[in-house]
Scaffold this active site. Structure first.
Site, PDB file in Angstrom:
ATOM      1  N   SER A  15      20.010  52.865   9.707  1.00  0.00           N
ATOM      2  CA  SER A  15      20.165  52.039  10.902  1.00  0.00           C
ATOM      3  C   SER A  15      20.634  52.928  12.055  1.00  0.00           C
ATOM      4  O   SER A  15      21.093  54.049  11.836  1.00  0.00           O
ATOM      5  CB  SER A  15      21.151  50.905  10.655  1.00  0.00           C
ATOM      6  N   ARG A  51      14.502  59.103   4.806  1.00  0.00           N
ATOM      7  CA  ARG A  51      15.739  58.376   5.097  1.00  0.00           C
ATOM      8  C   ARG A  51      15.386  57.018   5.669  1.00  0.00           C
ATOM      9  O   ARG A  51      14.504  56.901   6.532  1.00  0.00           O
ATOM     10  CB  ARG A  51      16.593  59.180   6.086  1.00  0.00           C
ATOM     11  N   ARG A  92      30.760  59.885  -7.848  1.00  0.00           N
ATOM     12  CA  ARG A  92      31.319  59.393  -6.567  1.00  0.00           C
ATOM     13  C   ARG A  92      30.689  58.081  -6.116  1.00  0.00           C
ATOM     14  O   ARG A  92      30.613  57.807  -4.910  1.00  0.00           O
ATOM     15  CB  ARG A  92      31.152  60.441  -5.454  1.00  0.00           C
ATOM     16  N   ARG A 102      19.985  42.124   9.763  1.00  0.00           N
ATOM     17  CA  ARG A 102      19.796  43.527   9.359  1.00  0.00           C
ATOM     18  C   ARG A 102      18.974  43.598   8.081  1.00  0.00           C
ATOM     19  O   ARG A 102      18.095  44.426   7.929  1.00  0.00           O
ATOM     20  CB  ARG A 102      21.150  44.198   9.137  1.00  0.00           C
ATOM     21  N   ARG A 141      23.200  49.621  -1.153  1.00  0.00           N
ATOM     22  CA  ARG A 141      21.861  49.246  -0.696  1.00  0.00           C
ATOM     23  C   ARG A 141      20.804  49.916  -1.569  1.00  0.00           C
ATOM     24  O   ARG A 141      19.782  49.317  -1.894  1.00  0.00           O
ATOM     25  CB  ARG A 141      21.652  49.595   0.777  1.00  0.00           C
ATOM     26  N   ASP A 143      22.439  47.912  16.402  1.00  0.00           N
ATOM     27  CA  ASP A 143      23.311  47.584  17.527  1.00  0.00           C
ATOM     28  C   ASP A 143      22.792  48.279  18.783  1.00  0.00           C
ATOM     29  O   ASP A 143      22.017  49.229  18.696  1.00  0.00           O
ATOM     30  CB  ASP A 143      24.763  47.978  17.239  1.00  0.00           C
ATOM     31  N   GLY A 161      21.799  55.029   3.678  1.00  0.00           N
ATOM     32  CA  GLY A 161      23.144  55.599   3.711  1.00  0.00           C
ATOM     33  C   GLY A 161      24.040  55.007   2.633  1.00  0.00           C
ATOM     34  O   GLY A 161      24.807  55.715   1.992  1.00  0.00           O
TER      35      GLY A 161
END
Ligand code: HPA
Length: 233
Positions: A91, A88, A44, A218, A25, A205, A21
């Site tokens: 998380s 994809r 962007r 993570r 990263r 989470d 996402g």
């Protein structure tokens, strides 16, 4: 030809694109795992890179958060850049006690509260599923590694801060393992364009225990998921 959201030229993007996402990263992963890296997009700040992994050409690009965002980028990658597979790597929040922090979910299918599929004017409800070939390869890789993983259904939601906290229990009672915000649009777009998609998620989470992972934890669980994605790319 460039698109409104991607300045890459045809040929600059590999047939398989891994999509976290977060564009930062994507940058970190490309610099850490790929050789001969070339950046193909900064429109962007949705950074995209192409390089090689064990001699194989692979691209990594951010998807942004939510179905509208991944809907745009995946449509353009599939339609205008000859991309065949999008994996994809994200998380999710867990709906189940047995799905613990840092576990990996290999997403078989997803439910949604979004109306993304209304555009196809189907006479019913579209069930968005991952590509079985990619799914099987990911399961085999996960088995080889010392990781705790689950395969199953998830919820792709339009809403992070839901006004009704009981909705999670309802989806959990239908067997959904966890919640994220992108896969339904990715899988539907792939199906519509006759391409392939898969989602791998690490549990960041828990909606059951309200625990969260630290940024460092993570990072570690993300590494195992990333290696699975790169090896099947
Ligand atoms: N909800 C939705 N998306 C998410 C979550 C969550 O709790 N955690 C990570 N992605």
């Amino acid at each position: 030809m460039a698109t409104p959201h991607n300045q890459a030229l045809m040929g600059e993007i590999a047939k398989t694109v891994l999509m976290p996402g977060d564009p930062l990263r994507a940058k970190f992963l490309a610099k850490t795992y790929l050789q001969d890296v070339k950046q193909f997009n900064s429109v962007r700040n949705m950074f995209g890179y192409t390089g090689t992994y064990k001699g194989k050409k692979v691209s990594i690009m951010g998807s942004g958060m939510g179905m509208p965002s991944i809907g745009i980028y995946s449509y353009e990658l599939f339609s205008y850049y000859g991309v065949e597979n999008i994996i994809r790597i994200g998380s999710c929040g867990s709906f189940k006690e047995a799905v613990r922090l840092r576990d990996i979910i290999i997403v078989q299918g997803c439910c949604t509260d979004s109306n993304f599929a209304h555009q196809y004017e189907l006479p019913g409800t579209y069930s968005a599923i991952s590509d079985y070939g990619l799914l099987e390869k990911a399961v085999n890789k996960a088995k080889e590694k010392d990781v705790s993983y689950h395969v199953g259904n998830i919820l792709s939601s339009d809403i992070f801060y839901h006004a009704d906290q009981k909705t999670a229990d309802k989806w959990a009672s239908m067997g959904c393992l966890g919640v994220e915000m992108e896969s339904y649009a990715l899988f539907a777009t792939a199906a519509y364009l006759n391409k392939k998609a898969l989602t791998l998620l690490t549990v960041s989470d828990s909606l059951v225990s309200n625990e969260q992972t630290s940024a460092e934890e993570r990072e570690k669980s993300f590494t195992a998921m990333m290696e699975i994605a790169l090896e099947i790319a």
